[in-house]
Design a protein around this motif. Structure first.
Motif, PDB file in Angstrom:
ATOM      1  N   VAL A  29       0.823  -1.210   0.000  1.00 27.20           N
ATOM      2  CA  VAL A  29       0.000   0.000   0.000  1.00 27.20           C
ATOM      3  C   VAL A  29       0.860   1.265   0.000  1.00 27.20           C
ATOM      4  N   LEU A  30       1.742   1.365   0.961  1.00 28.12           N
ATOM      5  CA  LEU A  30       2.486   2.616   1.144  1.00 28.12           C
ATOM      6  C   LEU A  30       3.476   2.887   0.013  1.00 28.12           C
ATOM      7  N   LEU A  31       4.323   1.927  -0.331  1.00 30.24           N
ATOM      8  CA  LEU A  31       5.314   2.175  -1.383  1.00 30.24           C
ATOM      9  C   LEU A  31       4.669   2.529  -2.720  1.00 30.24           C
ATOM     10  N   PRO A  32       3.652   1.771  -3.163  1.00 31.26           N
ATOM     11  CA  PRO A  32       3.020   2.168  -4.434  1.00 31.26           C
ATOM     12  C   PRO A  32       2.364   3.550  -4.360  1.00 31.26           C
ATOM     13  N   SER A  33       1.759   3.869  -3.236  1.00 32.64           N
ATOM     14  CA  SER A  33       1.112   5.181  -3.093  1.00 32.64           C
ATOM     15  C   SER A  33       2.147   6.296  -3.045  1.00 32.64           C
ATOM     16  N   ALA A  34       3.203   6.101  -2.287  1.00 24.62           N
ATOM     17  CA  ALA A  34       4.236   7.131  -2.147  1.00 24.62           C
ATOM     18  C   ALA A  34       4.981   7.363  -3.458  1.00 24.62           C
ATOM     19  N   SER A  35       5.044   6.348  -4.295  1.00 26.04           N
ATOM     20  CA  SER A  35       5.748   6.506  -5.572  1.00 26.04           C
ATOM     21  C   SER A  35       5.042   7.501  -6.496  1.00 26.04           C
ATOM     22  N   GLN A  36       3.789   7.823  -6.190  1.00 24.35           N
ATOM     23  CA  GLN A  36       3.025   8.787  -6.992  1.00 24.35           C
ATOM     24  C   GLN A  36       3.354  10.241  -6.620  1.00 24.35           C
ATOM     25  N   LEU A  37       4.058  10.418  -5.501  1.00 24.11           N
ATOM     26  CA  LEU A  37       4.405  11.765  -5.047  1.00 24.11           C
ATOM     27  C   LEU A  37       5.600  12.306  -5.816  1.00 24.11           C
ATOM     28  N   ASP A  38       5.712  13.624  -5.845  1.00 23.29           N
ATOM     29  CA  ASP A  38       6.905  14.261  -6.390  1.00 23.29           C
ATOM     30  C   ASP A  38       8.088  13.908  -5.488  1.00 23.29           C
ATOM     31  N   ASP A  39       9.298  14.132  -5.983  1.00 21.99           N
ATOM     32  CA  ASP A  39      10.496  13.676  -5.285  1.00 21.99           C
ATOM     33  C   ASP A  39      10.645  14.251  -3.874  1.00 21.99           C
ATOM     34  N   SER A  40      10.495  15.542  -3.709  1.00 21.14           N
ATOM     35  CA  SER A  40      10.704  16.156  -2.394  1.00 21.14           C
ATOM     36  C   SER A  40       9.705  15.651  -1.341  1.00 21.14           C
ATOM     37  N   PRO A  41       8.390  15.660  -1.622  1.00 25.30           N
ATOM     38  CA  PRO A  41       7.459  15.108  -0.633  1.00 25.30           C
ATOM     39  C   PRO A  41       7.674  13.609  -0.406  1.00 25.30           C
ATOM     40  N   HIS A  42       8.073  12.900  -1.462  1.00 23.94           N
ATOM     41  CA  HIS A  42       8.357  11.465  -1.340  1.00 23.94           C
ATOM     42  C   HIS A  42       9.494  11.236  -0.350  1.00 23.94           C
ATOM     43  N   LEU A 106      16.825  -1.906   6.483  1.00 25.54           N
ATOM     44  CA  LEU A 106      15.883  -1.011   5.807  1.00 25.54           C
ATOM     45  C   LEU A 106      15.550   0.244   6.606  1.00 25.54           C
ATOM     46  N   VAL A 107      15.749   0.207   7.911  1.00 26.15           N
ATOM     47  CA  VAL A 107      15.480   1.410   8.724  1.00 26.15           C
ATOM     48  C   VAL A 107      16.763   2.051   9.248  1.00 26.15           C
ATOM     49  N   GLY A 108      17.890   1.443   8.951  1.00 28.34           N
ATOM     50  CA  GLY A 108      19.156   1.935   9.488  1.00 28.34           C
ATOM     51  C   GLY A 108      19.737   3.098   8.714  1.00 28.34           C
ATOM     52  N   ARG A 109      20.911   3.534   9.163  1.00 29.85           N
ATOM     53  CA  ARG A 109      21.599   4.666   8.535  1.00 29.85           C
ATOM     54  C   ARG A 109      22.970   4.286   7.986  1.00 29.85           C
ATOM     55  N   SER A 110      23.378   3.037   8.175  1.00 26.29           N
ATOM     56  CA  SER A 110      24.705   2.618   7.748  1.00 26.29           C
ATOM     57  C   SER A 110      24.880   2.785   6.239  1.00 26.29           C
ATOM     58  N   GLU A 111      25.971   3.425   5.864  1.00 29.08           N
ATOM     59  CA  GLU A 111      26.278   3.592   4.440  1.00 29.08           C
ATOM     60  C   GLU A 111      26.566   2.244   3.783  1.00 29.08           C
ATOM     61  N   LYS A 112      27.101   1.320   4.546  1.00 29.87           N
ATOM     62  CA  LYS A 112      27.418  -0.007   4.001  1.00 29.87           C
ATOM     63  C   LYS A 112      26.152  -0.771   3.613  1.00 29.87           C
ATOM     64  N   LEU A 113      25.031  -0.421   4.220  1.00 35.23           N
ATOM     65  CA  LEU A 113      23.764  -1.105   3.922  1.00 35.23           C
ATOM     66  C   LEU A 113      22.821  -0.229   3.102  1.00 35.23           C
ATOM     67  N   ALA A 114      23.333   0.864   2.562  1.00 35.42           N
ATOM     68  CA  ALA A 114      22.500   1.774   1.772  1.00 35.42           C
ATOM     69  C   ALA A 114      21.911   1.076   0.542  1.00 35.42           C
ATOM     70  N   GLY A 115      22.605   0.094   0.018  1.00 31.98           N
ATOM     71  CA  GLY A 115      22.102  -0.650  -1.138  1.00 31.98           C
ATOM     72  C   GLY A 115      20.768  -1.323  -0.863  1.00 31.98           C
ATOM     73  N   PHE A 116      20.568  -1.770   0.382  1.00 37.45           N
ATOM     74  CA  PHE A 116      19.284  -2.368   0.750  1.00 37.45           C
ATOM     75  C   PHE A 116      18.185  -1.306   0.690  1.00 37.45           C
ATOM     76  N   ARG A 117      18.475  -0.127   1.172  1.00 39.35           N
ATOM     77  CA  ARG A 117      17.475   0.946   1.187  1.00 39.35           C
ATOM     78  C   ARG A 117      17.195   1.465  -0.222  1.00 39.35           C
ATOM     79  N   LYS A 118      18.196   1.441  -1.091  1.00 34.86           N
ATOM     80  CA  LYS A 118      18.000   1.872  -2.480  1.00 34.86           C
ATOM     81  C   LYS A 118      17.118   0.889  -3.244  1.00 34.86           C
ATOM     82  N   GLN A 119      17.128  -0.360  -2.817  1.00 38.65           N
ATOM     83  CA  GLN A 119      16.277  -1.397  -3.429  1.00 38.65           C
ATOM     84  C   GLN A 119      15.228  -1.854  -2.410  1.00 38.65           C
ATOM     85  N   ARG A 120      14.600  -0.893  -1.772  1.00 37.68           N
ATOM     86  CA  ARG A 120      13.658  -1.148  -0.672  1.00 37.68           C
ATOM     87  C   ARG A 120      12.569  -2.145  -1.060  1.00 37.68           C
TER      88      ARG A 120
END
Length: 157
Positions: A29-42, A106-120
């Motif tokens: 629900v959330l990811l598909p809905s949020a993908s409709q937002l412009d970049d800044s609000p997203h 997915l909720v962390g801040r580690s740069e080493k795990l940023a790839g997981f967040r980029k492919q959420r």
């Protein structure tokens, strides 16, 4: 000890409902809905959701570990020599560790795990599938019951 057993079971199942349900909601629900937002609000929405959801994930993983180990400790005595039960619970525990890692990544801040967040979406899908498998294993192990001693005899080779 009955009240502790009941409380532990309620905590474990309640935590599963909250975290697995929240993950499914986010994915479907959330990811598909949020993908409709412009970049800044997203980006703003994503940051706020992560900030709040992180608390649920960290507390939930802690509750899962405490209640899960307690529940296993209480059940293990009834399943002495029950290889199938121990195999299933072992698989469940290993899968749970993977789910905990993914949830934290997915909720962390580690740069080493940023790839997981980029492919959420990809990693959240993996997390939800693994969580569904864990729920299935848990349900089967619970309703399967404790086999009679004579049923646990290993066939000769």
């Amino acid at each position: 000890m009955l009240w502790i057993d009941v409380l532990s079971r309620i905590v474990h199942v309640g935590t599963a409902i909250t975290l697995v349900g929240g993950s499914i909601f986010t994915l479907l629900v959330l990811l598909p809905s949020a993908s409709q937002l412009d970049d800044s609000p997203h980006q703003q929405l994503g940051a706020e959701i992560t900030r709040r959801w992180k608390k649920f994930v960290h507390i939930g993983v802690t509750l899962f570990l405490v209640s899960g180990f307690y529940n296993f400790y209480r059940a293990a005595g009834q399943h002495k020599g029950d290889g199938t039960y121990h195999m299933l619970i072992g698989i469940k525990m290993l899968l749970a560790l993977v789910v905990f890692f993914l949830a934290a990544a997915l909720v962390g801040r580690s740069e080493k795990l940023a790839g997981f967040r980029k492919q959420r979406k990809k990693w959240l899908t993996v997390l939800v599938i693994l969580a569904a498998i864990i729920v299935g294993i848990s349900g089967f192990a619970k309703v399967r019951g404790v086999p009679a001693a004579e049923q646990q005899v290993v066939a000769p080779i």
